[in-house]
Design an enzyme around this catalytic site. Sequence first.
Site, PDB file in Angstrom:
ATOM      1  N   ASP A 293      76.071 102.231  -8.964  1.00 47.05           N
ATOM      2  CA  ASP A 293      76.293 101.173  -8.167  1.00 47.05           C
ATOM      3  C   ASP A 293      77.681 101.317  -7.634  1.00 47.05           C
ATOM      4  OD1 ASP A 293      74.097 100.110  -5.492  1.00 47.05           O
ATOM      5  OD2 ASP A 293      75.316  98.778  -6.288  1.00 47.05           O
TER       6      ASP A 293
ATOM      7  N   HIS B 238      66.825 103.004  -7.289  1.00 41.54           N
ATOM      8  CA  HIS B 238      68.295 102.721  -7.194  1.00 41.54           C
ATOM      9  C   HIS B 238      68.577 101.754  -8.347  1.00 41.54           C
ATOM     10  CE1 HIS B 238      72.038 102.087  -5.868  1.00 41.54           C
ATOM     11  NE2 HIS B 238      72.204 100.466  -6.001  1.00 41.54           N
TER      12      HIS B 238
END
Length: 375
Positions: free
Chosen positions: A124, A356
């Site tokens: 991320d 994610h």
Amino acid sequence: MMGGPADLVPLAPAVLPDGIAARFVDTGNGLRVHLLEAGAGADRPLLLLLHGFPELAYSWRKIMMPLAAAGYHVVAPDQCGYGRTTGWDGADPANFRMLRLVRDVIGLVSALGHHRAAAVIGHDFGAPVAAWCALLRPDLFPALVLMSAPFAGPPSLAANPAAAAAELDAALAALTPPRKHYQYYYSSPAAAAEMDAPAAGLAAFLRAYYHMKSADWPGNRPTRLATWAAAELARMPRYYIMDREASMPATVAAALPSPAEIAACRWLSEPELAVYAGEFARTGFRGGLQWYHCASFGIGREEMQIFAGRAITAKTLFIAGAADWGVYQAPGSFERMQETACSDFRGAHLIAGAGHWVQQEQPEAVVAILQSFLG
């Protein structure tokens, strides 16, 4: 807000997997870094794991012990603005500009007694920090793994992120219904207050947020986006392109999983969620949100532009979940990462059954890929 009281103790062993320890390290630039480590020893090759938002060093807990068992000294810090790391000033966004974050990582390598890292691995918002570490200091970081966020290279000399963000914001506002980009929202003064005190409570907000960006949420069917046009970006779920007047807690509230879904979630139990909720209840989100403020308004951009056109020479790998919109949220970045930004690109792996939070949702698959890459 500062990074918390100086008398904080390390994360309790009871919440950590066996073999992972927590401690503090002074990096020499004002930060007292809280980190998790496994396989400690300056004689073992170092792997640095850099988390993203809204996460912690704790986010790497599922892959640290297998990597340590392979012979590595595995270290995951709470980055500046997060967790139990102290010494940061949340009121000044300049403390969170990219090259300052790179300095934090370099200082940590030295403080740990290593001369270099075998690899730096970022997920991320930790991915661009890892990428800049490898770009600027390939002698210290000869291998790079990016997770969930492609790196398209340094900004061009003509880049004006503040103007581009304002132009995109106006275009999204003109849609029906009006929309806004989540990063622009994260850069706003309202975001921290709304996220620090969500109506449903912090644990429920985080549960909904993590669920909505995972493979468990059926709305995640990512595809490539053609351009930065507002209508094209609005194809993404609303946690990326939000309704204009909505907060992030309100945006994800509709995706709060049922009690049965929570009980069936094997990658994020209620005790694990409680660690995140407890840490963010103490620190708030402002430190992490300042990273977005710097990116949206170009704080530190001029010093980054010095490296315009320079490619990463470290051997590089990309890993993401097949259900992760983060791969495509910046149109063209996934392709530029492979074609121009990384001169020794070794492949992109999109893991089935992961969204994610790939290293938490599918840790065994991530470890297998990393071990093959690292050799």
